[in-house]
Design an enzyme around this catalytic site. Structure first.
Site, PDB file in Angstrom:
ATOM      1  CB  ILE A  47      -0.311   3.702   8.394  1.00  0.00           C
ATOM      2  CG1 ILE A  47       0.781   2.482   8.803  1.00  0.00           C
ATOM      3  CG2 ILE A  47      -1.253   3.609   9.671  1.00  0.00           C
ATOM      4  CD1 ILE A  47       1.528   2.528  10.005  1.00  0.00           C
ATOM      5  CG  HIS A  48      -4.276   4.941   3.941  1.00  0.00           C
ATOM      6  ND1 HIS A  48      -5.301   4.986   2.917  1.00  0.00           N
ATOM      7  CD2 HIS A  48      -3.555   3.672   3.645  1.00  0.00           C
ATOM      8  CE1 HIS A  48      -5.386   3.727   2.141  1.00  0.00           C
ATOM      9  NE2 HIS A  48      -4.257   3.039   2.439  1.00  0.00           N
ATOM     10  N   GLY A  49      -6.505   5.423   6.580  1.00  0.00           N
ATOM     11  CA  GLY A  49      -7.796   4.723   6.790  1.00  0.00           C
ATOM     12  C   GLY A  49      -7.899   3.402   6.550  1.00  0.00           C
TER      13      GLY A  49
ATOM     14  CG  ASP B  47      -2.068   0.957   1.154  1.00  0.00           C
ATOM     15  OD1 ASP B  47      -1.929   2.014   0.757  1.00  0.00           O
ATOM     16  OD2 ASP B  47      -3.175   1.106   1.801  1.00  0.00           O
TER      17      ASP B  47
END
Lengths: 159, 153
Positions: free
Chosen positions: A13-15, A9
């Protein structure tokens, strides 16, 4: 230490990762594997802030991640590994790290990339890397969030 | 043999303008597609009877629910008032005000394993805890692999 998710990704680190995947897997440890993130103070700070409460964060350069994963010298019970690019996963697998399933969740627009899915843009080089991972026994799944359907990446790139 | 049906608590966001449908869109961007989830955008020119009918029709369209939580934006606003009225005549409809994205996410993540009253409490506490600010001094913490305690700031 159990790896409950290995994910590529670009947004690290996100939603989707912080909220959806962390919660669904019940993870207590996020490990970001990326030379770029490990060397960038600002990125480290942002990653720390995005990490949900009650979950720990470790950011490792790729070589160190490879040796620590092989020797299982890492904290956490239920680990989510997040990579920025599939080449780093390939490096780990070639070094002998066991990654049976790789979740591809976010590879976005770049000038030399073709769009295959909403969050799957791949260049020729990316495709080669993914094919090599598959030939080494890694199952490649495209699934953005836990509630999305899983799709076989090899099928997607062949069509 | 057991021919049971799984019930899923229905969630409806009702707000002024397009806040509701935008929140739903954002939530599904993060969590993926969700069942029994709807939004009603209240346009300024709409009459309250129209809003009332829309709400009733969305509530009735949700299948296999054991209850519905209506998330509204503002206490005392028309979306809240109409939802409140419906809730008084319909004990399986609950109303919360002050909807934000952390609240919507929590409600969607927890609704399969929380009874409805507990779900509402979680929605409110996550909604509230999802609001804050990080003091600049705390941005320079250099510890690696610590649990980031958001309450510290």
């Amino acid at each position: 230490m159990k790896i409950c998710l290995a994910r590529v990704d670009e947004r690290l680190i996100h939603g989707q990762v912080a909220v959806a995947w962390a919660r669904i897997t019940g993870s207590d440890q996020l490990i970001v594997v990326s030379d770029e993130a490990a060397q960038d103070e600002m990125q480290k700070i942002l990653l720390e802030m995005a990490t949900p409460a009650g979950v720990k964060l470790l950011i490792l350069p790729v070589k160190e991640a490879a040796s620590k994963l092989k020797s299982r010298d890492l904290p956490g019970n239920n680990v989510i590994l997040v990579f920025k690019k599939p080449e780093d996963v390939l490096y780990l697998v070639k070094e002998g790290v066991q990654i049976p399933v790789l979740n591809i969740g976010g590879m976005y627009f770049k000038p030399n990339r073709t769009q295959f899915k909403k969050a799957l843009f791949l260049s020729e080089a990316d495709i080669e890397t993914l094919k090599e991972l598959s030939s080494l026994g890694v199952k490649l799944e495209y699934q953005v969030s836990p509630m999305n359907d899983k799709e076989d990446v090899l099928m997607i790139i062949k069509s | 043999m057991w021919f049971g049906v799984i019930t899923i608590i229905g969630i409806i966001a009702v707000t002024h303008g397009r806040v509701g449908s935008s929140l739903i869109e954002a939530a599904e961007m993060i969590l993926g597609p969700q069942p029994n989830l709807a939004a009603i955008d209240f346009a300024g020119h709409e009459g309250l009877p129209q809003l009332h009918n829309k709400m009733i029709s969305v509530i009735q369209s949700m299948e296999n629910t054991e209850g519905i939580i209506v998330l509204t934006d503002l206490l005392g606003g028309s979306p809240y008032n109409v939802a409140n009225l419906i809730s008084r005549n319909n004990p399986s409809v609950y109303v919360v005000y002050g909807v934000n994205l952390p609240m919507v996410l929590e409600v969607l993540l927890s609704r399969m394993n929380s009874p409805i009253q507990e779900l509402i409490n979680k929605a409110i506490s996550h909604g509230k805890n999802g609001i804050g600010s990080v003091a600049p001094a705390n941005l320079l913490k250099k510890e690696v692999n610590k649990t980031y305690n958001h309450a510290e700031v």
